[in-house]
Motif scaffolding. Structure first.
Motif, PDB file in Angstrom:
ATOM      1  N   ILE A   1      34.567  51.513  59.977  1.00 24.40           N
ATOM      2  CA  ILE A   1      34.640  50.426  58.991  1.00 24.40           C
ATOM      3  C   ILE A   1      35.719  49.428  59.410  1.00 24.40           C
ATOM      4  O   ILE A   1      36.791  49.830  59.863  1.00 24.40           O
ATOM      5  CB  ILE A   1      34.973  50.954  57.576  1.00 24.40           C
ATOM      6  N   THR A   2      35.424  48.152  59.237  1.00 21.39           N
ATOM      7  CA  THR A   2      36.442  47.112  59.396  1.00 21.39           C
ATOM      8  C   THR A   2      36.482  46.290  58.112  1.00 21.39           C
ATOM      9  O   THR A   2      35.815  45.260  57.999  1.00 21.39           O
ATOM     10  CB  THR A   2      36.138  46.197  60.603  1.00 21.39           C
ATOM     11  N   PRO A   3      37.254  46.751  57.128  1.00 18.62           N
ATOM     12  CA  PRO A   3      37.357  46.018  55.863  1.00 18.62           C
ATOM     13  C   PRO A   3      38.451  44.951  55.947  1.00 18.62           C
ATOM     14  O   PRO A   3      39.339  45.021  56.800  1.00 18.62           O
ATOM     15  CB  PRO A   3      37.739  47.113  54.873  1.00 18.62           C
ATOM     16  N   SER A   4      38.407  43.986  55.065  1.00 16.03           N
ATOM     17  CA  SER A   4      39.436  42.943  55.075  1.00 16.03           C
ATOM     18  C   SER A   4      39.345  42.127  53.804  1.00 16.03           C
ATOM     19  O   SER A   4      38.561  42.420  52.906  1.00 16.03           O
ATOM     20  CB  SER A   4      39.259  42.049  56.310  1.00 16.03           C
ATOM     21  N   GLY A   5      40.146  41.057  53.740  1.00 10.85           N
ATOM     22  CA  GLY A   5      40.079  40.099  52.645  1.00 10.85           C
ATOM     23  C   GLY A   5      41.007  40.412  51.495  1.00 10.85           C
ATOM     24  O   GLY A   5      41.214  41.562  51.136  1.00 10.85           O
ATOM     25  N   GLY A   6      41.560  39.367  50.911  1.00  8.78           N
ATOM     26  CA  GLY A   6      42.499  39.526  49.820  1.00  8.78           C
ATOM     27  C   GLY A   6      43.879  39.922  50.304  1.00  8.78           C
ATOM     28  O   GLY A   6      44.617  40.618  49.626  1.00  8.78           O
ATOM     29  N   TRP A   7      44.238  39.475  51.517  1.00  9.02           N
ATOM     30  CA  TRP A   7      45.537  39.817  52.090  1.00  9.02           C
ATOM     31  C   TRP A   7      46.650  38.966  51.475  1.00  9.02           C
ATOM     32  O   TRP A   7      46.408  37.961  50.818  1.00  9.02           O
ATOM     33  CB  TRP A   7      45.510  39.661  53.612  1.00  9.02           C
ATOM     34  N   ILE A   8      47.874  39.356  51.718  1.00  9.45           N
ATOM     35  CA  ILE A   8      49.036  38.631  51.227  1.00  9.45           C
ATOM     36  C   ILE A   8      49.194  37.340  52.026  1.00  9.45           C
ATOM     37  O   ILE A   8      49.080  37.367  53.260  1.00  9.45           O
ATOM     38  CB  ILE A   8      50.300  39.505  51.368  1.00  9.45           C
ATOM     39  N   PRO A   9      49.434  36.209  51.342  1.00  7.59           N
ATOM     40  CA  PRO A   9      49.598  36.025  49.900  1.00  7.59           C
ATOM     41  C   PRO A   9      48.242  35.918  49.204  1.00  7.59           C
ATOM     42  O   PRO A   9      47.459  35.024  49.484  1.00  7.59           O
ATOM     43  CB  PRO A   9      50.367  34.709  49.797  1.00  7.59           C
ATOM     44  N   ALA A  10      47.994  36.856  48.303  1.00  2.00           N
ATOM     45  CA  ALA A  10      46.706  36.951  47.627  1.00  2.00           C
ATOM     46  C   ALA A  10      46.799  36.400  46.215  1.00  2.00           C
ATOM     47  O   ALA A  10      47.807  36.569  45.534  1.00  2.00           O
ATOM     48  CB  ALA A  10      46.250  38.405  47.588  1.00  2.00           C
ATOM     49  N   CYS A  11      45.716  35.772  45.794  1.00  2.00           N
ATOM     50  CA  CYS A  11      45.602  35.281  44.418  1.00  2.00           C
ATOM     51  C   CYS A  11      44.839  36.326  43.611  1.00  2.00           C
ATOM     52  O   CYS A  11      43.671  36.592  43.876  1.00  2.00           O
ATOM     53  CB  CYS A  11      44.866  33.940  44.394  1.00  2.00           C
ATOM     54  N   ILE A  12      45.518  36.927  42.625  1.00  2.02           N
ATOM     55  CA  ILE A  12      44.912  37.965  41.793  1.00  2.02           C
ATOM     56  C   ILE A  12      44.121  37.325  40.665  1.00  2.02           C
ATOM     57  O   ILE A  12      44.572  36.360  40.037  1.00  2.02           O
ATOM     58  CB  ILE A  12      45.996  38.910  41.250  1.00  2.02           C
ATOM     59  N   ALA A  13      42.923  37.874  40.422  1.00  8.01           N
ATOM     60  CA  ALA A  13      42.016  37.325  39.409  1.00  8.01           C
ATOM     61  C   ALA A  13      42.310  37.939  38.041  1.00  8.01           C
ATOM     62  O   ALA A  13      41.904  39.067  37.752  1.00  8.01           O
ATOM     63  CB  ALA A  13      40.569  37.577  39.798  1.00  8.01           C
ATOM     64  N   GLY A  14      43.034  37.216  37.208  1.00 10.84           N
ATOM     65  CA  GLY A  14      43.294  37.652  35.846  1.00 10.84           C
ATOM     66  C   GLY A  14      44.033  38.975  35.782  1.00 10.84           C
ATOM     67  O   GLY A  14      44.888  39.282  36.625  1.00 10.84           O
ATOM     68  N   LYS A  15      43.695  39.776  34.780  1.00 10.33           N
ATOM     69  CA  LYS A  15      44.367  41.057  34.552  1.00 10.33           C
ATOM     70  C   LYS A  15      43.616  42.219  35.217  1.00 10.33           C
ATOM     71  O   LYS A  15      43.763  43.366  34.817  1.00 10.33           O
ATOM     72  CB  LYS A  15      44.488  41.319  33.042  1.00 10.33           C
ATOM     73  N   THR A  16      42.834  41.899  36.250  1.00 12.67           N
ATOM     74  CA  THR A  16      42.111  42.962  36.950  1.00 12.67           C
ATOM     75  C   THR A  16      42.980  43.673  37.978  1.00 12.67           C
ATOM     76  O   THR A  16      42.640  44.788  38.399  1.00 12.67           O
ATOM     77  CB  THR A  16      40.882  42.403  37.692  1.00 12.67           C
ATOM     78  N   GLY A  17      44.042  43.011  38.456  1.00 15.33           N
ATOM     79  CA  GLY A  17      44.816  43.555  39.558  1.00 15.33           C
ATOM     80  C   GLY A  17      44.130  43.416  40.902  1.00 15.33           C
ATOM     81  O   GLY A  17      44.620  43.933  41.912  1.00 15.33           O
ATOM     82  N   VAL A  18      43.004  42.714  40.933  1.00 15.72           N
ATOM     83  CA  VAL A  18      42.186  42.579  42.142  1.00 15.72           C
ATOM     84  C   VAL A  18      42.482  41.243  42.814  1.00 15.72           C
ATOM     85  O   VAL A  18      42.328  40.183  42.201  1.00 15.72           O
ATOM     86  CB  VAL A  18      40.686  42.679  41.793  1.00 15.72           C
ATOM     87  N   GLY A  19      42.905  41.302  44.060  1.00 21.81           N
ATOM     88  CA  GLY A  19      43.137  40.088  44.834  1.00 21.81           C
ATOM     89  C   GLY A  19      41.832  39.511  45.348  1.00 21.81           C
ATOM     90  O   GLY A  19      40.972  40.242  45.840  1.00 21.81           O
ATOM     91  N   MET A  20      41.696  38.206  45.232  1.00 22.43           N
ATOM     92  CA  MET A  20      40.468  37.555  45.695  1.00 22.43           C
ATOM     93  C   MET A  20      40.457  37.419  47.218  1.00 22.43           C
ATOM     94  O   MET A  20      41.488  37.233  47.858  1.00 22.43           O
ATOM     95  CB  MET A  20      40.331  36.182  45.038  1.00 22.43           C
ATOM     96  N   SER A  21      39.277  37.481  47.786  1.00 26.01           N
ATOM     97  CA  SER A  21      39.091  37.298  49.223  1.00 26.01           C
ATOM     98  C   SER A  21      39.498  35.891  49.642  1.00 26.01           C
ATOM     99  O   SER A  21      39.515  34.964  48.834  1.00 26.01           O
ATOM    100  CB  SER A  21      37.622  37.533  49.586  1.00 26.01           C
ATOM    101  N   GLN A  22      39.838  35.741  50.925  1.00 25.76           N
ATOM    102  CA  GLN A  22      40.067  34.407  51.501  1.00 25.76           C
ATOM    103  C   GLN A  22      39.042  34.091  52.588  1.00 25.76           C
ATOM    104  O   GLN A  22      39.270  33.266  53.462  1.00 25.76           O
ATOM    105  CB  GLN A  22      41.481  34.315  52.104  1.00 25.76           C
ATOM    106  N   ARG A  23      37.882  34.734  52.535  1.00 23.69           N
ATOM    107  CA  ARG A  23      36.934  34.659  53.645  1.00 23.69           C
ATOM    108  C   ARG A  23      36.129  33.372  53.669  1.00 23.69           C
ATOM    109  O   ARG A  23      35.476  33.060  54.669  1.00 23.69           O
ATOM    110  CB  ARG A  23      35.992  35.864  53.561  1.00 23.69           C
ATOM    111  N   LEU A  24      36.187  32.562  52.621  1.00 21.78           N
ATOM    112  CA  LEU A  24      35.427  31.308  52.614  1.00 21.78           C
ATOM    113  C   LEU A  24      35.851  30.407  53.774  1.00 21.78           C
ATOM    114  O   LEU A  24      35.066  29.585  54.248  1.00 21.78           O
ATOM    115  CB  LEU A  24      35.632  30.585  51.281  1.00 21.78           C
ATOM    116  N   GLN A  25      37.105  30.555  54.237  1.00 17.23           N
ATOM    117  CA  GLN A  25      37.623  29.717  55.314  1.00 17.23           C
ATOM    118  C   GLN A  25      36.873  29.904  56.631  1.00 17.23           C
ATOM    119  O   GLN A  25      37.009  29.083  57.547  1.00 17.23           O
ATOM    120  CB  GLN A  25      39.103  29.987  55.537  1.00 17.23           C
ATOM    121  N   SER A  26      36.079  30.967  56.747  1.00 20.36           N
ATOM    122  CA  SER A  26      35.338  31.192  57.988  1.00 20.36           C
ATOM    123  C   SER A  26      34.038  30.410  58.062  1.00 20.36           C
ATOM    124  O   SER A  26      33.352  30.437  59.087  1.00 20.36           O
ATOM    125  CB  SER A  26      35.061  32.690  58.164  1.00 20.36           C
TER     126      SER A  26
END
Length: 643
Positions: free
Chosen positions: A463-488
């Motif tokens: 597996i090669t997982p990724s996305g939501g690395w620091i500095p990450a923008c967390i979505a609300g009170k989920t504690g889940v960082g959003m991906s930054q993969r749109l830049q690709s």
């Protein structure tokens, strides 16, 4: 160190596969092996194996743990996997990459002044893929419950001693983090102090993420109480994330901060199970994901390199390095132009790109004495019996990339790119990119992690997982960082007609798990972090084992080269920050002076690094002794445990 490398070279060139001294010890296992990018995450995999789980269960536990540790990925990112199923003898490909949200169009981003989508923040996000990918793999190929597999990650979310690398990344990224209220609340545990991020070893608590994972487990357990099957119960947790209260809070928090993701985007998305691509290299079947990743570039490279006697050249000789560099340039030029989401492209070129005759034709174009600064995409369609519908774009591209004809980019670049036109430096073989080398190298190597697992019953996972690395923008009170993969994505078809952004489309990513079979049985499982360098390093790791007889640990530590003669996939929002640098090459600091001089005469611009091995993680399945060998590069924090 120099004497060690010379000894290693002598041993490997002789073809010995016997265990030799390495900086990190090789792993040996009889029952199972777990290797990943973080020591605590490897421990999570070991815990699951000890409780009777298979390699898929353990891989999912390692994936969950690495996502909980941030730094190079988080729960809102994406997951790409290859799984060998011993019950069918087949390699399965998992596509758990998110898609561009509603409203994500070229016009939207051009209207904001971007040449590429942004690097950070809510507008960089594709829909989350990792929760769905994990649930799919576990439900279909694992043996345990979601509650069991998530237990280590949930214990970590309740509080774990944060390691220095992540803690320091948070401190360095705090100016970004302060833009996003939910990220600030989670990451900056000492607001207003000189150091606002956690210290290394501090117990880092993520209450919101723990609540999200708890909700998923609750959904699973309730389904089991309602007499649902194990698979149905796991998918009930999936539904709560993508269609239930977790989804609603994720979307609310995303949109509150300016993001585009909608509830419909989440509910429509689903992971895909696919046929992997593969080529045969000297009797070994090498598997990669489809061309929504850069993985086929390694397959193309192997097809080209079959036409050369690499062993006779010698490991990391000047001729070997030159041949590798030229080969990778050709493969990556095709990647840059022809790769993209296959579900959006009716004129796919991949059959031609992997054609052996096409590879022979590409190999014949290699100048054995000098770097080709104008190396560009080929025409694979003629090897498919079709006409190339993009020849007009290829003509423009060749004019632009030819650094010797004095022409300006003209029709290749859209008008809004005019300010980014580049000129050659005095060396004539590297373009000035308008940004520092350190910033460029960060974009080239931008990290992720890798997960490798295997067990005595024959299950193998890469597996090669990724996305939501620091500095990450967390979505609300989920504690889940959003991906930054749109830049690709790209915004203009002249750069890559297959990878132009569109709602519901997956970007072409660098993420690239690998697997090789020999005599129909698993032989190697391997992956690496490092942005655009991933398939460069994996190619060399594979050749180190197959051509030069290195053990798996030797091969993960061996010095690699990297080419910069490609379009960057990550970082920077202008053409000047992404454009190829012809002839620019990274070498190991121990490269002999004679080799350096020869490469300079061949037209290369040299840079050096002390460790250029990856970091690669790998498992070798020893059929002779019915055991497992593990390798983990001496490059970073990557770590393995076996039994």
């Amino acid at each position: 160190m120099r004497n060690y490398l010379l000894l290693l070279l002598a041993l490997t060139v002789s073809g010995s596969m016997q265990a030799q001294q390495t900086q990190k010890p090789p792993l040996h296992g009889k029952h199972w092996m777990a290797v990943t990018g973080k020591p605590l995450a490897a421990t999570a995999g070991a815990m699951i194996f000890q409780r009777g789980g298979n390699a898929v269960d353990a891989a999912c536990a390692m994936l969950a743990a690495t996502c909980t540790m941030w730094d190079v990925l988080s729960w809102g990112g994406e997951t790409q996997a290859l799984i060998y199923n011993p019950k069918t003898g087949k390699v399965i490909a998992i596509n758990a990459l998110g898609v561009a949200p509603t409203g994500a169009t070229p016009q939207f981003f051009k209207g904001k002044g971007y040449d590429f989508p942004p690097e950070y923040g809510p507008l960089a996000a594709v829909t989350p893929g990792t929760p769905g990918g994990l649930c799919h793999m576990l439900a279909n190929y694992g043996t345990m419950s979601l509650k069991e597999v998530l237990a280590p990650a949930m214990e970590m979310a309740a509080g774990y001693p944060i390691e220095a690398q992540t803690a320091n990344s948070l401190e360095r990224g705090k100016n970004h983090i302060k833009q996003w209220p939910y990220s600030k609340a989670v990451f900056l545990t000492h607001p207003g102090e000189k150091r606002e991020a956690p210290e290394a070893g501090e117990i880092f608590v993520q209450k919101d993420l723990l609540a999200t994972l708890t909700k998923m487990v609750e959904a699973e357990q309730q389904a089991l109480k309602n007499h649902k099957s194990r698979k149905e119960a796991i998918m009930a947790a999936y539904d709560r994330f993508y269609k239930g209260d977790i989804a609603k809070e994720f979307v609310r928090g995303c949109q509150e901060q300016g993001g585009l993701i909608t509830l419909e985007d989440l509910s429509r998305w689903k992971p895909l199970e696919e046929e992997p691509l593969h080529v045969n290299y000297k009797g070994i079947e090498v598997y990669k994901l489809q061309e929504w990743t850069q993985g086929p570039a390694m397959l193309q490279s192997l097809n080209i390199l079959e036409n050369f006697d690499l062993k006779a050249m010698g490991y990391n000789s000047a001729q070997y390095i030159h041949t590798l560099y030229q080969t990778m340039n050709l493969a990556f030029a095709d990647r840059d132009f022809y790769y993209g989401d296959p579900y959006f492209n009716k004129d796919r070129a991949i059959t031609g790109l992997l054609n052996k005759e096409y590879a022979r034709a590409r190999a014949a174009t290699i100048n054995t004495a000098h770097n080709d600064a104008a190396a560009g995409p080929g025409d694979p369609y003629k090897y498919m019996g079709k006409s190339n519908p993009y020849l007009h774009l290829l003509d423009d591209r060749r004019q632009f990339m030819d650094s010797t004809n004095g022409r300006k980019p003209g029709g290749f670049l859209p008008k809004h790119d005019a300010a980014a036109l580049l000129t050659p430096t005095a060396t004539g073989n590297i373009y000035a990119a308008g940004n520092s080398d350190s910033a460029y190298q960060d974009r080239l190597w931008r990290g992720t992690t890798s997960v490798e697992a295997a067990d005595k019953d024959g299950w193998v996972v890469s597996i090669t997982p990724s996305g939501g690395w620091i500095p990450a923008c967390i979505a609300g009170k989920t504690g889940v960082g959003m991906s930054q993969r749109l830049q690709s994505f790209v915004l203009d078809s002249a750069i890559c007609p297959f990878n132009v952004i569109a709602p519901g489309k997956r970007p072409r990513v660098t993420l690239t798990p690998s697997m090789a079979l020999k005599d129909g049985k698993p032989y190697l499982s391997f992956a690496v972090q490092g942005g655009d360098t991933q398939d460069q390093n994996l190619l060399q790791f594979f050749l180190n084992v197959v051509e030069f007889g290195m053990t798996v640990q030797q091969a993960t530590e061996a010095a690699n080269i990297n080419t910069n003669q490609l379009w960057l996939s990550l970082g920077g929002t202008t053409v000047s920050e992404r454009i190829p640098r012809p002839g620019s090459i990274l070498l190991n600091s121990n490269t002999p002076q004679k080799t350096r001089s020869t490469l300079e005469q061949m037209g290369y611009h040299l840079s050096f690094g002390d460790r250029t091995s990856g970091p690669v993680n790998a498992i070798y399945l020893d059929r002779t002794h019915q055991s497992l060998w593990g390798g983990s590069s001496n490059h970073g924090e990557d770590y393995g445990i076996s039994w």
